[in-house]
Enzyme design. Structure first.
Site, PDB file in Angstrom:
ATOM      1  N   SER A 111       0.711  -1.478   0.241  1.00 32.82           N
ATOM      2  CA  SER A 111      -0.047   0.418   0.167  1.00 32.82           C
ATOM      3  C   SER A 111       1.100   1.169   0.019  1.00 32.82           C
ATOM      4  O   SER A 111       0.764   2.855  -0.463  1.00 32.82           O
ATOM      5  CB  SER A 111      -1.147  -0.239   0.684  1.00 32.82           C
ATOM      6  OG  SER A 111      -0.356   0.437   2.410  1.00 32.82           O
ATOM      7  N   LYS A 148       1.293   4.143   7.175  1.00 33.06           N
ATOM      8  CA  LYS A 148       0.628   5.346   5.626  1.00 33.06           C
ATOM      9  C   LYS A 148       0.608   6.462   5.739  1.00 33.06           C
ATOM     10  O   LYS A 148       1.164   6.560   6.768  1.00 33.06           O
ATOM     11  CB  LYS A 148      -1.466   4.627   5.496  1.00 33.06           C
ATOM     12  CG  LYS A 148      -2.117   3.780   5.698  1.00 33.06           C
ATOM     13  CD  LYS A 148      -2.229   3.298   4.207  1.00 33.06           C
ATOM     14  CE  LYS A 148      -3.074   2.363   3.867  1.00 33.06           C
ATOM     15  NZ  LYS A 148      -2.563   1.018   4.082  1.00 33.06           N
TER      16      LYS A 148
END
Lengths: 188, 188
Positions: A111, A148
């Site tokens: 990700s 993230k």
DNA sequence: CTTGACTGTGAACGCTCGTTCACATATACT
DNA sequence: AGTATATGTGAACGAGCGTTCACAGTCAAG
């Protein structure tokens, strides 16, 4: 000149993680007298290779733990490294600020691929509860841990992946920052 | 229980890069007797925090130089880190195999971007004259240093960038491998 | 050859090390 | 209260430390 002795000294230090005593240096260097060692140590001190603390014990110079920094790739390797050394660094010291709060994690998933952090990479993180907009963080969003980009506009906070196949994550219940990523380490 | 003492010990070790003497530990721990220190050290040895070498000197456990490994990002942070520790690693030891032949270089340009090595990253390289097909190397091609994938099919060798904007480099005169990339380190 | 600067040997010295006594104090259990 | 266990104090000890003598051998310069 004395590089042979110096190499042996560094070798001992790397093996035992401490400096040898004068008696140990006798056999290490092949001397039969501690005085010969003493004179050699004085030379080392002059050259700045080692120093002594307030107890007279030997202290290894930083170079004992460091590896050479050679500048940019394009510059290549100098023919005589010793003469071209711009600097030396200790990787640990270079990366770690707060020792007690630093941890290593293995990255799982892609990700953050657009930030060039790939599956299997190691990340060095530092525990904290706060982060700035744009930092890469480890966070607990509604009970699930993830890595993230941390985003903050006004009093609105959310997470953004660095992969266009994933969508931003807006917390339903809560978003707690656990750590910020300080470095990425990939080993081949 | 004794974590307070242990922290102080690790603090001393990180500052001075050696273990303290018993006298130093007296003031470090706030004792007025060396015997109190001696008993405490025995406990440390039982717990495996420290050990003694053949001279009776204290030797720091590997954990003194290591930082905790916490598994995968998704697993997040255990509430009690101390109980969940799967492992600890020393970054230097983890990355560096041949101490004398290891160097750090700063990456210049984006020719390896698809391998997720970006401009400004640091690479840890190991000097060598040989490489296997597919390894990332620092090489001297016709007088210019560059970092690329090393390719070898049969007795034909060339370099390949990890960026579709660049073309493979086939040596006109020569292709000498200088080093192979062992790790990539990116600091934020 | 003589001289002086290095370099190593061997022995001695004081000092601090880590260890180990006996003894005092605090805490917990019966 | 009485006793055992743990924890700290204070002093003493031998051992090995780093230092510093005097002295011998080597090598280059004059």
């Amino acid at each position: 000149m004395y590089n042979n002795y110096k190499d042996k000294l560094i070798g001992f230090y790397n093996k035992d993680r401490r400096m040898p005593t004068y008696t140990e240096m006798m056999s290490l260097f092949g001397f039969k007298s501690k005085n010969a060692v003493s004179r050699l140590v004085d030379k080392f001190i002059e050259e700045g290779i080692v120093s002594k603390d307030h107890l007279g014990r030997l202290v290894a110079d930083v170079s004992f733990n460091s590896i050479p920094m050679l500048g940019y790739v394009k510059a290549g390797f100098p023919t005589d490294v010793a003469e071209e050394l711009s600097d030396t660094i200790n990787i640990d010291d270079y990366l770690i600020n707060k020792k007690g709060d630093s941890y290593m994690l293995t990255v799982d998933g892609d990700s953050m691929i657009d930030a060039h952090i790939t599956d299997g990479d190691m990340v060095l993180v530092e525990k904290t509860n706060t982060a700035k907009d744009g930092q890469i963080v480890i966070a607990d969003v509604d009970g699930e841990f993830t890595m993230k980009y941390f985003r903050k506009k006004g009093d609105k906070i959310w997470l953004e992946p660095a992969n266009k196949d994933f969508k931003p994550i807006h917390p339903k219940m809560y978003l707690n920052i656990t750590a910020v990523v300080k470095a990425v380490i990939r080993k081949y």
